[in-house]
Design a protein around this motif. Sequence first.
Motif, PDB file in Angstrom:
ATOM      1  N   SER A  83     -15.727   1.161  10.102  1.00  0.00           N
ATOM      2  CA  SER A  83     -14.267   1.422   9.627  1.00  0.00           C
ATOM      3  C   SER A  83     -13.477   2.623  10.148  1.00  0.00           C
ATOM      4  N   ASN A  84     -12.562   2.607  10.592  1.00  0.00           N
ATOM      5  CA  ASN A  84     -11.708   3.532  11.137  1.00  0.00           C
ATOM      6  C   ASN A  84     -10.419   3.568  10.883  1.00  0.00           C
ATOM      7  N   MET A  85      -9.500   4.811  10.407  1.00  0.00           N
ATOM      8  CA  MET A  85      -8.252   4.679  10.099  1.00  0.00           C
ATOM      9  C   MET A  85      -7.391   5.588  11.183  1.00  0.00           C
ATOM     10  N   TYR A  86      -6.371   5.159  11.428  1.00  0.00           N
ATOM     11  CA  TYR A  86      -5.349   5.546  12.356  1.00  0.00           C
ATOM     12  C   TYR A  86      -4.017   5.920  11.799  1.00  0.00           C
ATOM     13  N   ASP A 111       0.361   3.157  10.049  1.00  0.00           N
ATOM     14  CA  ASP A 111      -1.100   3.448   9.610  1.00  0.00           C
ATOM     15  C   ASP A 111      -1.775   2.102   9.738  1.00  0.00           C
ATOM     16  N   TRP A 124       0.823  -1.077  -0.017  1.00  0.00           N
ATOM     17  CA  TRP A 124      -0.103  -0.055  -0.126  1.00  0.00           C
ATOM     18  C   TRP A 124       0.823   1.284  -0.072  1.00  0.00           C
ATOM     19  N   THR A 176       2.029  -4.328   3.963  1.00  0.00           N
ATOM     20  CA  THR A 176       0.803  -4.480   4.577  1.00  0.00           C
ATOM     21  C   THR A 176       0.413  -5.559   5.012  1.00  0.00           C
ATOM     22  N   ASN A 186      -5.723   0.406   9.337  1.00  0.00           N
ATOM     23  CA  ASN A 186      -7.357   0.697   8.970  1.00  0.00           C
ATOM     24  C   ASN A 186      -7.970  -0.352  10.013  1.00  0.00           C
ATOM     25  N   TYR A 187      -8.953  -0.171  10.894  1.00  0.00           N
ATOM     26  CA  TYR A 187      -9.520  -1.128  11.711  1.00  0.00           C
ATOM     27  C   TYR A 187     -11.107  -1.193  11.290  1.00  0.00           C
ATOM     28  N   SER A 188     -11.500  -2.465  10.864  1.00  0.00           N
ATOM     29  CA  SER A 188     -13.002  -2.542  10.542  1.00  0.00           C
ATOM     30  C   SER A 188     -13.379  -3.619  11.380  1.00  0.00           C
TER      31      SER A 188
END
Length: 186
Positions: free
Chosen positions: A180-183, A142, A98, A103, A144-146
């Motif tokens: 879904s959240n991105m951190y 980075d 990515w 990733t 991505n938590y879904s």
Amino acid sequence: KLPGSKLNSKTEDSTPLIALFLSRHTEWVPKTTGLPQHLKQNVQMRVTHDEFISQSRRRLTFNFHGPDHLVIILSPGPKYKLVKWSLTDEIPPAKVLWQGRPTYFIYHARGINMEVLEFSADFDRVAVADQAQASNSTAVVDINYSAFYIHGENMRTSAFESFQRKFPDWAYVKGWTSVSNMYTIQ
């Protein structure tokens, strides 16, 4: 047995189980209303511990709270490499890039009760060949938590039920609602 399937399991006492993906196509049926706030608030990620364990190695401990099906995607920043985590003895090879970065995909499923998934990850600071990309990024990782709600209320809309009725009786169609959240951890 379906053509190309490698699993054909049937006994008189059980239902056949066929683990096979026939298509890479998925269908998106948008909801006209969002998830209730209490379900959104149940999906949380926290860094519970952050320490430098050497001059170039940083250990982060993550705490993921959510429903029974979670997907966590980690992509170390361009100046960092994931070198160890508490999930397994060895880190599996990153098969997907990515933004030119490795990733790592974590899928976690369990019983219906909400529980916490906690693990730590060690990141080494590394020399970067592409200084232009590295100078713009301060990210250690980075994320991505879904989180997927596959049980309970708030999942089926009339549009989804209409879509589901288009399938033949022998098809099993399962929908879910996700958050879904991105951190970016710096």
